[in-house]
Design a protein around this motif. Structure first.
Motif, short mmCIF file in Angstrom:
data_model
loop_
_atom_site.label_atom_id
_atom_site.label_comp_id
_atom_site.label_asym_id
_atom_site.label_seq_id
_atom_site.Cartn_x
_atom_site.Cartn_y
_atom_site.Cartn_z
N ALA A 264 -28.30 -1.08 4.66
CA ALA A 264 -29.01 -0.99 3.38
C ALA A 264 -30.15 0.02 3.39
O ALA A 264 -30.59 0.47 2.33
CB ALA A 264 -29.54 -2.37 3.00
N GLY A 265 -30.66 0.37 4.58
CA GLY A 265 -31.86 1.20 4.60
C GLY A 265 -31.66 2.52 5.31
O GLY A 265 -30.55 2.86 5.72
N PRO A 266 -32.74 3.28 5.46
CA PRO A 266 -32.63 4.62 6.05
C PRO A 266 -32.69 4.64 7.58
O PRO A 266 -32.53 5.71 8.18
CB PRO A 266 -33.87 5.32 5.48
CG PRO A 266 -34.88 4.23 5.31
CD PRO A 266 -34.10 2.99 4.97
N THR A 267 -32.91 3.50 8.22
CA THR A 267 -33.04 3.50 9.69
C THR A 267 -31.68 3.79 10.33
O THR A 267 -30.69 3.12 10.03
CB THR A 267 -33.59 2.14 10.16
OG1 THR A 267 -34.85 1.90 9.51
CG2 THR A 267 -33.77 2.11 11.67
N VAL A 268 -31.65 4.80 11.19
CA VAL A 268 -30.41 5.21 11.86
C VAL A 268 -30.17 4.31 13.07
O VAL A 268 -31.10 4.04 13.84
CB VAL A 268 -30.50 6.68 12.30
CG1 VAL A 268 -29.27 7.11 13.10
CG2 VAL A 268 -30.68 7.59 11.08
N ALA A 269 -28.94 3.87 13.26
CA ALA A 269 -28.55 3.08 14.44
C ALA A 269 -28.03 4.04 15.50
O ALA A 269 -27.04 4.73 15.28
CB ALA A 269 -27.46 2.09 14.06
N THR A 270 -28.73 4.11 16.63
CA THR A 270 -28.33 5.06 17.68
C THR A 270 -27.56 4.35 18.79
O THR A 270 -28.07 3.38 19.38
CB THR A 270 -29.57 5.75 18.28
OG1 THR A 270 -30.33 6.30 17.21
CG2 THR A 270 -29.16 6.84 19.26
N LEU A 271 -26.37 4.82 19.05
CA LEU A 271 -25.53 4.29 20.13
C LEU A 271 -25.80 5.08 21.40
O LEU A 271 -25.93 6.31 21.35
CB LEU A 271 -24.05 4.40 19.75
CG LEU A 271 -23.64 3.74 18.44
CD1 LEU A 271 -22.15 3.98 18.18
CD2 LEU A 271 -23.93 2.24 18.46
N LEU A 272 -25.85 4.37 22.52
CA LEU A 272 -26.15 5.00 23.82
C LEU A 272 -25.09 4.53 24.83
O LEU A 272 -25.38 3.76 25.75
CB LEU A 272 -27.56 4.60 24.27
CG LEU A 272 -28.69 4.87 23.26
CD1 LEU A 272 -29.99 4.20 23.71
CD2 LEU A 272 -28.92 6.37 23.08
N PRO A 273 -23.86 4.99 24.69
CA PRO A 273 -22.79 4.44 25.52
C PRO A 273 -22.93 4.78 27.00
O PRO A 273 -22.35 4.09 27.85
CB PRO A 273 -21.51 5.05 24.93
CG PRO A 273 -21.97 6.26 24.19
CD PRO A 273 -23.34 5.95 23.69
N GLY A 274 -23.73 5.80 27.33
CA GLY A 274 -23.99 6.09 28.74
C GLY A 274 -24.67 4.90 29.42
O GLY A 274 -24.46 4.65 30.62
#
Ligand code: NIG
Ligand code: FE
Length: 392
Positions: A264-274
């Motif tokens: 719903a908002g502007p916060t980006v979800a960052t994936l860190l698969p390393g």
């Protein structure tokens, strides 16, 4: 000086209004003109305008320079023994951070700067043209300040992470450490930082401590980013969403409410698969985030403990295999997603006006980034319109 890049077999612009209408804005048989440090024109090779210089890409794919929105490059020492122990069954805990803190405090400024320079070269060779880096292995006023001062020699995207863990000397009076992070340490670090970050997790900082740190940084003009959901579900993701942080990173463990908030908002979800690779933990569900409508970034989290890789293409391949992203979504996350996570509209896409940061692949399609995992496919890099070998 203008440069015509032509003979591009497949150009990823990241502008859905260009080309095939997909999120990657793909053009085939394309050309691109740069003028100084900016992109001036993008379109079919047959219609390209003249320029001072000409580069023929001979059918190779060209993609935007990768944007690595999460790294911890200012440190000394290494933790291969800890990695090997995990490979024989020991779990990852945030405790290893203190090992790196001790080594970092003992290192000279020159040694720390040489370490960052070496990793920055690795990142560039891997096609990363914009990267963020954090303090967080000093945890004294002076060690945090000098980490940010050194980081700032290499990137404008510097992040104050005094709230990485509570250092051993404050173990019995952690409230005093939070006060230090929000007070004198922030005073010393804010002039050298663009962002403030906090590790909101069991074993690091709870949600009230994290809020205090983020609000103190915000009140000093820093943008907010958060580490949360790495080791278990908690309140950190919701905190990031509620405060309107630019990004919340890890997102391995998310509640339905977290996912709704991110969508719903502007916060980006960052994936860190390393991290999930190196710590042998569960994979974040990137598919769930994308299906809900969240903006997703993909970053290396390059650090000596939980993810000692500077190769974002490796992370992209992991995201495709284990986090449910398509090759297109993974590339978008590692370019436009990273740019959104750093609130940098000038990078992460190849459209007129954007920074001329581009990567030529030794491949006819960007799909090879995941299709040929572990193969060094970055043939040439231009940053700000300049070939990277001329920068070095
Ligand atoms: O992002 N999560 C906290 N910080 C780092 C790990 C740092 C370390 O183990 O040294 C991370 O994974
Ligand atoms: Fe991190």
């Amino acid at each position: 000086m203008s440069v015509l890049h032509t003979g591009i077999g497949e150009l990823v612009t990241n502008d859905p209004a260009i080309g095939d209408g997909s999120v990657l804005g793909l053009l085939h048989d394309a050309a691109l003109v740069t003028d100084g440090d900016r992109v001036a024109w993008v379109g079919p090779a047959a219609r390209a305008p003249a320029a001072d210089h000409r580069v023929d890409h001979e059918g190779d794919a060209v993609v935007p320079g990768f944007v690595d929105s999460h790294a911890h490059l200012v440190f000394a020492g290494e933790r291969s023994a800890e990695f090997a122990a995990r490979a024989s069954g020991r779990p990852y805990t945030a405790g290893g951070i203190r090992t790196t803190v001790a080594a970092t405090r003992a290192a000279s400024d020159e040694a720390l700067a040489a370490g960052v320079a070496s990793l920055a070269r690795e990142l560039l060779a891997a096609g990363v043209t914009t990267f963020e880096t954090k303090s967080g292995y000093g945890l004294t006023v002076d060690d945090e300040r000098r980490a940010l001062e050194i980081a700032g020699r290499f990137t404008p995207e510097t992040t104050y992470l005094g709230a990485h863990v509570v250092p051993a000397e404050y173990a019995d009076h952690r409230a005093d450490y939070v006060d230090l992070v929000c007070g004198p340490m922030l005073d010393a670090c804010a002039p050298h930082a663009r962002w403030v970050d906090v590790f909101c997790e069991t074993g690091a900082f709870d949600v009230d401590e994290a809020r205090a740190v983020l609000e103190a940084g915000r009140d000093r003009g820093l943008g907010m980013r958060v580490h949360a959901g790495q080791l278990g579900q908690g309140e950190g993701v919701r905190l990031a969403v509620d405060l309107g942080a630019a990004a919340v990173d890890h997102c391995t463990y998310l509640s339905d409410d977290d996912v709704e908030g991110l969508a719903a908002g502007p916060t980006v979800a960052t994936l860190l698969p390393g991290v999930e690779f190196s710590t042998r933990t569960a994979w974040a569900d990137g598919r769930r985030l994308l299906d809900a409508g969240a903006m997703v970034a993909l970053a290396t989290d390059c650090n000596p403990g939980s993810s000692y890789t500077s190769n974002i293409a490796f992370c992209l391949a992991l995201a495709v295999r284990h986090q449910g992203l398509t090759p297109a979504e993974a590339l978008h996350a590692a370019t436009a997603g990273g740019a959104a996570a750093l609130r940098r509209p000038d990078v992460g896409s190849l459209v007129p006006g954007a920074r001329a940061d581009l990567v030529r692949l030794a491949a006819p399609s960007y799909v090879h980034l995941a299709y040929r995992p572990g193969v060094p496919l970055v043939r040439e890099v231009w940053r700000g319109g300049v070939p990277s070998e001329e920068e070095r």
